[in-house]
Enzyme design. Structure first.
Site, mmCIF file in Angstrom:
data_model
loop_
_atom_site.group_PDB
_atom_site.id
_atom_site.type_symbol
_atom_site.label_atom_id
_atom_site.label_comp_id
_atom_site.label_asym_id
_atom_site.label_seq_id
_atom_site.Cartn_x
_atom_site.Cartn_y
_atom_site.Cartn_z
ATOM 1 N N THR A 47 27.852 45.736 91.150
ATOM 2 C CA THR A 47 28.181 45.475 92.555
ATOM 3 C C THR A 47 27.148 44.569 93.212
ATOM 4 O OG1 THR A 47 29.172 47.673 92.682
ATOM 5 C CG2 THR A 47 28.700 46.569 94.768
ATOM 6 N N THR A 48 25.873 44.819 92.922
ATOM 7 C CA THR A 48 24.778 44.059 93.528
ATOM 8 C C THR A 48 24.848 42.574 93.168
ATOM 9 O OG1 THR A 48 23.424 46.054 93.452
ATOM 10 C CG2 THR A 48 22.256 43.990 93.797
ATOM 11 N N ARG A 141 32.138 53.188 98.028
ATOM 12 C CA ARG A 141 32.773 51.890 97.775
ATOM 13 C C ARG A 141 34.198 52.018 97.258
ATOM 14 N NH1 ARG A 141 29.728 47.331 98.154
ATOM 15 N NH2 ARG A 141 27.453 47.529 98.129
ATOM 16 N N LYS A 164 26.571 57.004 85.897
ATOM 17 C CA LYS A 164 25.754 56.555 87.025
ATOM 18 C C LYS A 164 26.367 57.223 88.245
ATOM 19 C CE LYS A 164 24.437 52.579 89.856
ATOM 20 N NZ LYS A 164 24.638 51.138 90.137
#
Length: 291
Positions: A47-48, A141, A164
């Site tokens: 995502t980052t 998200r 995660k």
């Protein structure tokens, strides 16, 4: 088999230039900064990385560049996710096991599947993946939470090696740690809660802020894993202000500004994301100068 994922992985940002193109010089700088900062592994196209705004051609080029720059120095994990199971499975099949060590795949977003739907989605990935698979639960998200019971059910599948976990309910993390198979990894997706999760029996973190402070963050997690909690929490308490700053105006705007202030790369983003405000940048600068 999956011990290389214990410790600190960093979810790499994607540096852009002022025209919005990928800044490959910045990518090189960031990868080297993290490798030299002693993190345990790198996560590509999470995502980052603003991966949802990258074209297929850009992703292919970015992957090739990171693989080349890393040059086998650290294990690499690649993010492959989406809300169309068949499309995700096709992408998973294309991942080159010569380049990557594991796949990180997020719970399907937007269409909000049931727990059984989540299980079947991941079972399809498990049955077709050439590599070990990490689940990724981030309800903020995706719009749906993968419950602890579903995670533990998936933990029985042969390719699923860990999760995660970025849920806000820490009790859920504890339930997974308590009931998981011995070799199933519980990796924090929350930078602030990563050390408490490790102390509770977790295996590490896939971090955002860790790429801005790789030496400090990875040392904190290693200390936690080795039972040196006092030293580990001393580092966490020192980093607490910047952990807030990094997410105050969204990710990866915060971490990109930290990297800019540190001289690693520029902080340009792609719309709809924008750079942090001048007031937040000033707080980040003051923290880094003082630190």
């Amino acid at each position: 088999m999956s011990n290389f994922l214990r410790g600190t992985g960093v979810a790499l940002a994607t540096p852009f230039d002022k025209d919005g193109a990928i800044d490959y010089k910045g990518v090189t700088s960031l990868v080297n900064f993290c490798v030299e900062g002693n993190v345990e592994y790198l996560v590509v196209l999470g995502t980052t990385a603003e991966s949802v705004t990258l074209t297929k051609e850009e992703k292919k080029s970015l992957i090739a560049h990171i693989v080349e720059v890393n040059n086998k120095r650290l294990p690499l994990v690649i993010g492959v996710g989406g809300n169309d199971t068949l499309a995700v499975v096709e992408e998973v099949k294309k991942v080159r096991s010569s380049d990557f060590d594991a796949i990180l795949s997020v719970v399907p977003m937007y269409n909000r599947p049931s727990q059984e739907g989540i299980f079947q989605h991941y079972k399809s990935i498990n049955d077709n993946s050439p590599l070990p698979v990490l689940l990724y639960n981030v309800p903020a998200r995706t719009g749906v939470n993968m419950m602890a019971e579903t995670t533990l059910r998936l933990a029985q599948l042969d390719k699923i090696i860990g999760v995660k976990e970025a849920v806000s309910d820490f009790t859920q993390v504890l339930k997974i740690i308590k009931n998981k198979p011995t070799d199933f990894l519980v990796i924090s997706g929350d930078d602030t809660l990563a050390l408490p999760a490790v102390v509770a029996g977790g295996d590490g973190v896939i971090s955002v802020v860790g790429q801005g402070f790789p030496n400090e963050f990875s040392e904190m997690i290693r200390l936690g894993l080795s039972g040196q909690t006092k030293k580990a929490f001393d580092i966490l308490y020192t980093l607490l202000p910047v952990l807030d700053y990094a997410f105050e105006e969204g990710n990866p705007a915060g971490i990109k500004n930290i990297l800019k202030v540190k001289g690693v790369c520029e902080d340009y983003l792609r719309l709809p994301l924008v750079s942090v405000s001048l007031s937040l940048e000033e707080k980040i600068k003051k923290f880094i100068e003082k630190y």
